[in-house]
Scaffold this motif. Structure first.
Motif, PDB file in Angstrom:
ATOM      1  N   SER A 204       6.131  -5.879   9.997  1.00 10.30           N
ATOM      2  CA  SER A 204       4.818  -6.385   9.588  1.00 10.30           C
ATOM      3  C   SER A 204       3.960  -5.349   8.885  1.00 10.30           C
ATOM      4  CB  SER A 204       4.057  -6.918  10.811  1.00 10.30           C
ATOM      5  OG  SER A 204       3.814  -5.871  11.726  1.00 10.30           O
ATOM      6  N   LYS A 205       4.395  -4.106   8.853  1.00 21.31           N
ATOM      7  CA  LYS A 205       3.570  -3.047   8.253  1.00 21.31           C
ATOM      8  C   LYS A 205       3.381  -3.293   6.769  1.00 21.31           C
ATOM      9  CE  LYS A 205       3.317   1.955   7.698  1.00 21.31           C
ATOM     10  NZ  LYS A 205       3.987   3.235   7.940  1.00 21.31           N
ATOM     11  N   GLY A 206       2.139  -3.315   6.360  1.00 19.18           N
ATOM     12  CA  GLY A 206       1.816  -3.422   4.942  1.00 19.18           C
ATOM     13  C   GLY A 206       1.871  -4.823   4.391  1.00 19.18           C
ATOM     14  N   ALA A 207       2.203  -5.825   5.191  1.00 22.04           N
ATOM     15  CA  ALA A 207       2.309  -7.187   4.665  1.00 22.04           C
ATOM     16  C   ALA A 207       0.966  -7.875   4.733  1.00 22.04           C
ATOM     17  CB  ALA A 207       3.338  -7.979   5.467  1.00 22.04           C
ATOM     18  N   GLU A 208       0.717  -8.711   3.747  1.00 26.42           N
ATOM     19  CA  GLU A 208      -0.522  -9.481   3.691  1.00 26.42           C
ATOM     20  C   GLU A 208      -0.415 -10.678   4.605  1.00 26.42           C
ATOM     21  OE1 GLU A 208      -1.090 -10.580  -0.322  1.00 26.42           O
ATOM     22  OE2 GLU A 208      -2.681  -9.137  -0.623  1.00 26.42           O
ATOM     23  N   GLY A 209      -1.297 -10.804   5.598  1.00 25.47           N
ATOM     24  CA  GLY A 209      -1.308 -12.002   6.415  1.00 25.47           C
ATOM     25  C   GLY A 209      -0.005 -12.214   7.126  1.00 25.47           C
ATOM     26  N   SER A 210       0.310 -11.447   8.155  1.00 26.84           N
ATOM     27  CA  SER A 210       1.603 -11.551   8.823  1.00 26.84           C
ATOM     28  C   SER A 210       1.796 -12.932   9.396  1.00 26.84           C
ATOM     29  CB  SER A 210       1.687 -10.514   9.950  1.00 26.84           C
ATOM     30  OG  SER A 210       0.781 -10.850  10.982  1.00 26.84           O
ATOM     31  N   SER A 211       3.086 -13.264   9.626  1.00 24.04           N
ATOM     32  CA  SER A 211       3.393 -14.579  10.182  1.00 24.04           C
ATOM     33  C   SER A 211       2.839 -14.711  11.593  1.00 24.04           C
ATOM     34  CB  SER A 211       4.904 -14.795  10.186  1.00 24.04           C
ATOM     35  OG  SER A 211       5.534 -13.787  10.957  1.00 24.04           O
ATOM     36  N   ALA A 212       2.693 -13.579  12.280  1.00 20.40           N
ATOM     37  CA  ALA A 212       2.107 -13.638  13.622  1.00 20.40           C
ATOM     38  C   ALA A 212       0.685 -14.176  13.566  1.00 20.40           C
ATOM     39  CB  ALA A 212       2.125 -12.245  14.251  1.00 20.40           C
ATOM     40  N   ASP A 213      -0.074 -13.693  12.578  1.00 20.06           N
ATOM     41  CA  ASP A 213      -1.446 -14.198  12.429  1.00 20.06           C
ATOM     42  C   ASP A 213      -1.439 -15.682  12.098  1.00 20.06           C
ATOM     43  OD1 ASP A 213      -2.431 -11.691  12.928  1.00 20.06           O
ATOM     44  OD2 ASP A 213      -2.464 -11.126  10.802  1.00 20.06           O
ATOM     45  N   LYS A 214      -0.490 -16.081  11.236  1.00 20.23           N
ATOM     46  CA  LYS A 214      -0.402 -17.496  10.875  1.00 20.23           C
ATOM     47  C   LYS A 214      -0.045 -18.331  12.092  1.00 20.23           C
ATOM     48  CE  LYS A 214       0.792 -16.881   6.024  1.00 20.23           C
ATOM     49  NZ  LYS A 214       1.762 -17.173   4.966  1.00 20.23           N
ATOM     50  N   LEU A 215       0.869 -17.822  12.912  1.00 24.42           N
ATOM     51  CA  LEU A 215       1.245 -18.555  14.113  1.00 24.42           C
ATOM     52  C   LEU A 215       0.074 -18.655  15.075  1.00 24.42           C
ATOM     53  CD1 LEU A 215       3.406 -19.985  15.700  1.00 24.42           C
ATOM     54  CD2 LEU A 215       4.222 -17.766  16.521  1.00 24.42           C
ATOM     55  N   ALA A 216      -0.688 -17.574  15.179  1.00 20.00           N
ATOM     56  CA  ALA A 216      -1.868 -17.609  16.046  1.00 20.00           C
ATOM     57  C   ALA A 216      -2.853 -18.660  15.567  1.00 20.00           C
ATOM     58  CB  ALA A 216      -2.527 -16.231  16.065  1.00 20.00           C
TER      59      ALA A 216
ATOM     60  N   PHE B 190       7.016  -5.712   0.791  1.00 23.89           N
ATOM     61  CA  PHE B 190       8.293  -5.013   0.919  1.00 23.89           C
ATOM     62  C   PHE B 190       8.368  -4.337   2.284  1.00 23.89           C
ATOM     63  CE2 PHE B 190      10.957  -1.223   0.460  1.00 23.89           C
ATOM     64  CZ  PHE B 190      12.123  -1.784  -0.055  1.00 23.89           C
ATOM     65  N   VAL B 191       9.520  -4.410   2.928  1.00 20.25           N
ATOM     66  CA  VAL B 191       9.689  -3.859   4.274  1.00 20.25           C
ATOM     67  C   VAL B 191      10.439  -2.533   4.185  1.00 20.25           C
ATOM     68  CG1 VAL B 191      10.702  -4.205   6.556  1.00 20.25           C
ATOM     69  CG2 VAL B 191       9.697  -6.137   5.324  1.00 20.25           C
ATOM     70  N   ASP B 192       9.787  -1.479   4.610  1.00 20.21           N
ATOM     71  CA  ASP B 192      10.413  -0.165   4.737  1.00 20.21           C
ATOM     72  C   ASP B 192      10.788   0.015   6.201  1.00 20.21           C
ATOM     73  OD1 ASP B 192      11.202   2.483   4.705  1.00 20.21           O
ATOM     74  OD2 ASP B 192       9.149   3.261   4.658  1.00 20.21           O
ATOM     75  N   LEU B 193      12.055  -0.168   6.511  1.00 23.66           N
ATOM     76  CA  LEU B 193      12.485  -0.099   7.907  1.00 23.66           C
ATOM     77  C   LEU B 193      12.305   1.297   8.498  1.00 23.66           C
ATOM     78  CD1 LEU B 193      15.746  -2.265   7.771  1.00 23.66           C
ATOM     79  CD2 LEU B 193      13.501  -2.927   8.617  1.00 23.66           C
ATOM     80  N   ASN B 194      12.213   2.305   7.634  1.00 30.04           N
ATOM     81  CA  ASN B 194      12.020   3.666   8.137  1.00 30.04           C
ATOM     82  C   ASN B 194      10.541   4.010   8.326  1.00 30.04           C
ATOM     83  OD1 ASN B 194      14.888   4.446   7.973  1.00 30.04           O
ATOM     84  ND2 ASN B 194      14.581   4.235   5.769  1.00 30.04           N
ATOM     85  N   GLY B 195       9.661   3.176   7.751  1.00 27.83           N
ATOM     86  CA  GLY B 195       8.233   3.398   7.917  1.00 27.83           C
ATOM     87  C   GLY B 195       7.703   4.650   7.256  1.00 27.83           C
ATOM     88  N   LYS B 196       8.317   5.094   6.153  1.00 26.05           N
ATOM     89  CA  LYS B 196       7.919   6.347   5.516  1.00 26.05           C
ATOM     90  C   LYS B 196       7.239   6.153   4.159  1.00 26.05           C
ATOM     91  CE  LYS B 196      11.676   8.993   7.671  1.00 26.05           C
ATOM     92  NZ  LYS B 196      12.889   9.824   7.418  1.00 26.05           N
ATOM     93  N   LEU B 197       7.516   5.049   3.476  1.00 26.91           N
ATOM     94  CA  LEU B 197       7.034   4.869   2.108  1.00 26.91           C
ATOM     95  C   LEU B 197       5.581   4.406   2.082  1.00 26.91           C
ATOM     96  CD1 LEU B 197      10.102   3.064   0.453  1.00 26.91           C
ATOM     97  CD2 LEU B 197       9.528   5.505   0.382  1.00 26.91           C
ATOM     98  N   THR B 198       4.821   4.989   1.175  1.00 22.34           N
ATOM     99  CA  THR B 198       3.465   4.497   0.931  1.00 22.34           C
ATOM    100  C   THR B 198       3.538   3.282   0.008  1.00 22.34           C
ATOM    101  OG1 THR B 198       3.165   5.872  -1.035  1.00 22.34           O
ATOM    102  CG2 THR B 198       2.586   6.852   1.111  1.00 22.34           C
ATOM    103  N   LEU B 199       2.394   2.624  -0.178  1.00 24.76           N
ATOM    104  CA  LEU B 199       2.361   1.456  -1.046  1.00 24.76           C
ATOM    105  C   LEU B 199       2.763   1.829  -2.472  1.00 24.76           C
ATOM    106  CD1 LEU B 199       1.634  -1.573  -1.269  1.00 24.76           C
ATOM    107  CD2 LEU B 199      -0.667  -0.856  -1.920  1.00 24.76           C
ATOM    108  N   GLU B 200       2.284   2.979  -2.952  1.00 27.04           N
ATOM    109  CA  GLU B 200       2.625   3.415  -4.314  1.00 27.04           C
ATOM    110  C   GLU B 200       4.107   3.703  -4.441  1.00 27.04           C
ATOM    111  OE1 GLU B 200       0.156   4.588  -2.480  1.00 27.04           O
ATOM    112  OE2 GLU B 200      -1.515   3.636  -3.561  1.00 27.04           O
ATOM    113  N   GLU B 201       4.701   4.288  -3.403  1.00 28.47           N
ATOM    114  CA  GLU B 201       6.145   4.589  -3.431  1.00 28.47           C
ATOM    115  C   GLU B 201       6.974   3.310  -3.392  1.00 28.47           C
ATOM    116  OE1 GLU B 201       6.250   8.992  -1.288  1.00 28.47           O
ATOM    117  OE2 GLU B 201       6.188   7.178  -0.047  1.00 28.47           O
ATOM    118  N   LYS B 202       6.520   2.332  -2.629  1.00 25.48           N
ATOM    119  CA  LYS B 202       7.214   1.044  -2.617  1.00 25.48           C
ATOM    120  C   LYS B 202       7.169   0.394  -4.003  1.00 25.48           C
ATOM    121  CE  LYS B 202       6.266  -0.167   2.230  1.00 25.48           C
ATOM    122  NZ  LYS B 202       5.582  -1.143   3.122  1.00 25.48           N
ATOM    123  N   ARG B 203       5.997   0.468  -4.614  1.00 24.76           N
ATOM    124  CA  ARG B 203       5.827  -0.113  -5.950  1.00 24.76           C
ATOM    125  C   ARG B 203       6.772   0.554  -6.947  1.00 24.76           C
ATOM    126  NH1 ARG B 203       3.012   0.444 -10.707  1.00 24.76           N
ATOM    127  NH2 ARG B 203       1.833  -1.382 -11.443  1.00 24.76           N
ATOM    128  N   ALA B 204       6.818   1.879  -6.935  1.00 22.76           N
ATOM    129  CA  ALA B 204       7.687   2.612  -7.854  1.00 22.76           C
ATOM    130  C   ALA B 204       9.152   2.288  -7.596  1.00 22.76           C
ATOM    131  CB  ALA B 204       7.437   4.113  -7.707  1.00 22.76           C
TER     132      ALA B 204
END
Length: 581
Positions: free
Chosen positions: A89-101, A531-545
């Motif tokens: 859920s890190k970095g995602a807009e409006g997680s499904s958990a919030d939608k479920l809630a 985008f899901v970074d399973l390692n939790g290391k990438l910033t938003l700019e790095e994901k974009r690139a």
């Protein structure tokens, strides 16, 4: 999915379930034979079983009550679990958990949504202001038009390497072909989208109301209580029992609608209202019927022994040969072309609908891709590749399906060209373009340092909005195609470390349509946020690139893995990489 452990059924609930199944079979027999005796037998059987199981009715109702409460508790538990899942859920807009809630709390009604939409309609003053602004900007737009046309022509007529046989289809011709095909389906498809998408939102709004909470939680079990025993009876793999309601619905309603439209056309000629009714019901709310039938066709193509067993084997290939043609499916195309081409080369340059030589960051490149997928969908390019490889058995099977489908096409064109185009050829072209877009997305990403990596080349979507029978686990589908669809999430979790090791192409809380929209709009920020970074290391700019780099990597004459693809080499080998699990 059903709860992890449903409340235990009593003997009475089991008897009542059996009664429903027998009663439905009796009613089906009556409706199929139109016999008064059969109808009387059906009514008598149903009444008798209901009387015998009177005690079971209350027991079954109590059981469903317990089931609803348990499912509600499990949904609330999943909310807290999702909120703690930082990886997905890190970095995602409006997680499904919030939608479920939100689903479990207040939801606006359909009426409130309609009123909200009406309130957003611009006033006359706002429209006049926008028109005035457009008039003021028109001179500047006209001045920039020549430069834009020059840039477009330079792109279109530039010298670019294309794999065989696409070097014989010049880019300007391919672009014009794709443009004409999209324009051909645009009017009817536009009507479908403008009506079915809002309709789905209104239906979901009403379905999520608190007054329907128990019905919403219990209804799937009501369907399953019939499909499960029926699946045990007729299917090779009872886990596929959820296919049956869709096969029965779409195998009955759509053909009946088609012949109704045919009769109306024969009596009254072309009617705009009939055309709208047919296509809107055919594709379903938010094109869900379209999505489910093409997913079923995909599943049936992979089930070489068929879905059904025993005396019910006569129902095998029902989807491709009976339901699918009303949705533009050429029989045997999935069974032959998809399996023996796409799953041999996995979108490499030998694949007849590869997109690796196209710059996927440029939305105009999609028009060049449309003819490739169209020739694949019609069976023509697979036929050419099979002839080149001298695979005569595959050619025979493919020609049988093509002969049947295009034979019907010729008959309809001879009878009435207008009817053939509106009711038969349009679904064929509609499937070409829509599935072309899905195919374009599924394999749009390539890592330059490891072009053959399937964890990157195929897209995975977690908590997808339109995850039909786990099709969103596309890596599993290519990497381990024999994995049953119910086991795909577990397969993903088991191999999660392999996905993380290569920063696999994974998205969260989205769906194919959104990803395509962002890709065509070049909205890389929105794509990166999901985008899901399973390692939790990438910033938003790095994901974009990372995403832009993978989308912009274009193969040259060496192919994806350094292999050329000219006429002699086309389809000579299979580039199936062995990944160690």
């Amino acid at each position: 999915s059903p709860p992890s452990q449903a409340p235990k059924e009593t003997k009475e609930t089991g008897m009542l379930r059996l009664g429903f199944v027998v009663g439905l079979l009796a009613i089906f027999l009556a409706s199929s034979t139109f016999s008064y005796l059969s109808a009387l037998l059906a009514v008598t059987t149903t009444i008798g079983l209901t009387v015998v199981c009177t005690g079971g009715v209350k027991a079954w109702a109590d059981w469903l009550d317990q089931l609803a409460e348990q499912q509600l508790a499990e949904e609330r538990a999943r909310v807290s679990i999702h909120r703690k899942d930082v990886d997905t859920s890190k970095g995602a807009e409006g997680s499904s958990a919030d939608k479920l809630a939100k689903d479990l709390d207040y939801q606006p009604t359909a009426y409130e949504l309609v009123m909200e939409a009406v309130s957003k309609i611009p006033t006359r003053a706002e429209v006049a202001a926008k028109l005035s602004s457009a008039r003021q900007g028109a001179p500047a737009a006209c001045r920039s038009l020549p430069a834009g046309l020059k840039s477009f022509c330079q792109w279109l007529f530039a010298e670019n390497w294309r794999p065989f046989p696409w070097q014989y289809l010049p880019d300007p011709v391919a672009f014009a072909w794709g443009l004409v095909e999209i324009l051909f389906i645009a009017p009817i498809l536009g009507i479908e989208i403008m009506i079915t998408v809002p309709l789905m939102e209104l239906l979901k709004a009403e379905w999520r109301q608190p007054r329907l909470q128990k019905l919403r939680l219990v209804m799937p079990e009501l369907v399953r209580c019939i499909s499960r025993p029926l699946g045990q009876l007729v299917l090779r793999d009872p886990r596929n029992h959820s296919y049956l309601p869709w096969m029965i619905w779409l195998g009955t309603v759509t053909p009946c609608l088609f012949f109704w439209a045919l009769k109306r056309h024969a009596n009254y000629g072309f009617e705009f209202s009939t055309m709208c009714i047919y296509h809107l019901i055919r594709v379903g709310p938010r094109l869900q019927f379209f999505a489910h039938i093409h997913t079923l066709t995909h599943k049936e193509g992979h089930a070489h022994r068929g879905f059904f067993k025993g005396i019910f084997q006569v129902l095998n290939c029902t989807v491709e040969w009976w339901i699918g043609p009303f949705y533009g499916v050429v029989p045997w195309n999935y069974y032959i072309a998809h399996m023996k081409i796409h799953h041999r080369w996995h979108n490499d340059v030998d694949d007849v609908h590869t997109n690796l030589d196209l710059d996927r960051t440029n939305p105009l490149a999609f028009f060049l891709y449309v003819p490739r997928f169209t020739l694949y969908w019609t069976g023509l390019s697979p036929l050419a590749l099979f002839i080149k490889r001298q695979e005569w058995w595959l050619i025979q099977k493919l020609l049988l399906g093509m002969g049947a489908y295009y034979g019907v096409t010729l008959l309809l064109l001879w009878w009435d060209p207008v009817f053939a185009v509106v009711y038969w050829l349009f679904p064929h072209m509609e499937a070409c373009v829509l599935l072309c877009a899905i195919s374009y997305l599924w394999h749009a990403f390539v890592e330059e340092s490891d072009p053959g990596n399937q964890y990157v080349n195929s897209v995975t979507i977690i908590d997808g909005h339109d995850n039909v029978w786990n099709e969103d686990y596309h890596v599993v589908h290519h990497h381990a195609p024999n994995t049953h669809w119910t086991e795909m999430p577990a397969h993903f979790e088991k191999n999660r470390h392999l996905y993380a090791a290569v920063n696999a192409t994974i998205f969260h809380d989205t769906e194919e349509g959104m990803l395509l929209q962002w890709m065509f709009e070049q909205n890389w920020d929105a794509m990166a946020r999901h985008f899901v970074d399973l390692n939790g290391k990438l910033t938003l700019e790095e994901k974009r690139a990372l995403l832009v780099r993978r989308l912009s990597h274009v193969v040259d004459a060496r192919g994806r893995d350094g292999k050329r693809c000219e006429r002699k080499e086309w389809g000579a080998t299979s580039t199936i990489r062995d990944f160690t699990e």
